[in-house]
Write a protein that holds these residues in place. Sequence first.
Motif, PDB file in Angstrom:
ATOM      1  N   ARG A   1      81.942  40.493  72.795  1.00 51.47           N
ATOM      2  CA  ARG A   1      81.521  40.047  71.538  1.00 51.47           C
ATOM      3  C   ARG A   1      82.066  41.188  70.652  1.00 51.47           C
ATOM      4  NH1 ARG A   1      76.275  37.406  71.764  1.00 51.47           N
ATOM      5  NH2 ARG A   1      75.896  37.018  73.681  1.00 51.47           N
TER       6      ARG A   1
ATOM      7  N   VAL B   1      81.153  42.419  67.269  1.00 54.90           N
ATOM      8  CA  VAL B   1      79.810  42.889  66.588  1.00 54.90           C
ATOM      9  C   VAL B   1      80.248  43.666  65.159  1.00 54.90           C
ATOM     10  CG1 VAL B   1      77.636  43.737  66.746  1.00 54.90           C
ATOM     11  CG2 VAL B   1      78.681  42.723  68.534  1.00 54.90           C
TER      12      VAL B   1
ATOM     13  N   GLY C   1      75.361  41.865  63.675  1.00 56.98           N
ATOM     14  CA  GLY C   1      75.487  40.541  64.498  1.00 56.98           C
ATOM     15  C   GLY C   1      76.800  40.246  65.323  1.00 56.98           C
ATOM     16  N   THR C   2      76.892  39.188  65.769  1.00 57.89           N
ATOM     17  CA  THR C   2      78.240  38.986  66.657  1.00 57.89           C
ATOM     18  C   THR C   2      79.052  38.261  65.685  1.00 57.89           C
ATOM     19  OG1 THR C   2      77.047  38.895  68.840  1.00 57.89           O
ATOM     20  CG2 THR C   2      79.092  37.613  68.490  1.00 57.89           C
ATOM     21  N   ASP C   3      80.137  38.544  65.271  1.00 60.30           N
ATOM     22  CA  ASP C   3      81.367  37.871  64.630  1.00 60.30           C
ATOM     23  C   ASP C   3      81.964  36.799  65.497  1.00 60.30           C
ATOM     24  OD1 ASP C   3      80.551  39.533  62.329  1.00 60.30           O
ATOM     25  OD2 ASP C   3      82.043  41.153  63.232  1.00 60.30           O
TER      26      ASP C   3
ATOM     27  N   THR D   1      83.358  35.825  69.788  1.00 59.41           N
ATOM     28  CA  THR D   1      82.903  36.061  71.191  1.00 59.41           C
ATOM     29  C   THR D   1      83.975  35.236  72.028  1.00 59.41           C
ATOM     30  OG1 THR D   1      81.449  35.988  73.099  1.00 59.41           O
ATOM     31  CG2 THR D   1      80.896  34.437  71.289  1.00 59.41           C
TER      32      THR D   1
END
Length: 444
Positions: free
Chosen positions: A412, A414, A431-433, A435
């Motif tokens: 991920r 992030v 947050g996750t950009d 994955t």
Amino acid sequence: MISACSCSGGGGGGKDGGGGGGGSSDATHFFLPTKTGDNTAAPSLAVDGAGGVHTVYPTYAGGGAYYAYCANGCQRASDISVVRFETEGTVANVALTLNAQGKPRVLMSAYAKVYYASCDSNCTDQSGWKVTPIIEHSGKKEVTGPAFALDPQGRPRFLLHTHITYAGIGQGEPRTEYVTCDTNCHDPSAWKAYPIAEQIWHRTRLRFNAEGQPRLGTIVRLPDASVGFRDYGTYVECHGDCTQDDAWEGVALVEAYADENEAVTLKPSISLDLTSSGAPRLLVLAAGAGSKKQLLYMSCDQQCKTGDQNWTRQLVSENAEITDGVDLALDAQGHPRAVYSLDYNIMLASCDAANCAAADAKWTPQVVEAANNMKADEIFLYENCTVGTWFLHTPSLVLTREGGARIGYQSRDVSGGWIKKDPNGPDCVAGTDMTWSRLAVIKP
């Protein structure tokens, strides 16, 4: 029916001394290929007799999954051939196995349907595959973990359980089913589901011994008056007619550790492998005293379903930074290899002792890939975030005949940071950009 255990914590030494110790492995790492713009999740792996790696990895959202093949010794994404499966709804779980001829069989669990996919030739070409929805359950059931395998006759079987809802809201009645197909498995009517427990057995690893008897490492959810339920790492065997619930017997061995509040949700984790004689070996992320994380290796050689007194356990790690996902594989000599995520780095622990669950057994950890060694993202950051970092988690492991390791995991990207690039803009929300699925190739 499984009953709660009077579970105790880990065994003797063998701790990783904080978990970050040990040397780095001589590994090659690369992202598994996708279509442009597709994000993907944790892969499932299998290795054939020639050392080729087969892997299936779901798209992160929007439906579909990828199958990829990497010949023995591949070193980069360009060495991989890939095809894409289409599904209705996001695939939450994939499981992969190979038949005796090394041909792939795949199970995909989406929100409303379970899909079966198979290929007998030209498997790196879309035309070689057949993908069929075999069960429609309208979101009421699911397959979790590598709960899919072929029996010695090459017939597919898997475990299906009641869908687990968030925080128990609208939770359905607990049930686990053993699902089988003997022939014509792309005909949905050929699949039969047999209730085997009025409990939820989830995150299951299904294996068969040489006699064709199923063996499970599973997380059993049991009611608890104080907190609603507790999850237990459990070993289960089936003897006789496995379509009957009374043929399944098992023992809850240790309370499983889970945490919804980790940066990446830490789900209950268990893995199972069998020795050449069919004896079970388990790897469990357990809840120790004071709810401490304990990565336990457990072994049993006889009467394994009758009581935890027949099991020996060794503490591989008690590091508080253990994160989501564990997996276990035995090499050709029966020596265990364990992969896990530690502070969002991928670790491999090895033991070559005669009894790796003994108190004096030595487990040697090594770093498969450290997230801070990956090039940081400087482009796709959330608004006003200044830092991109990688979180690596949910590893799976297969070994070649020569003793090489192939490890798949989710990576991920992030966003984070506390300094505003634009002081008039909003605060950075971590947050996750992106994955993507990732593969590490380790030579013997």
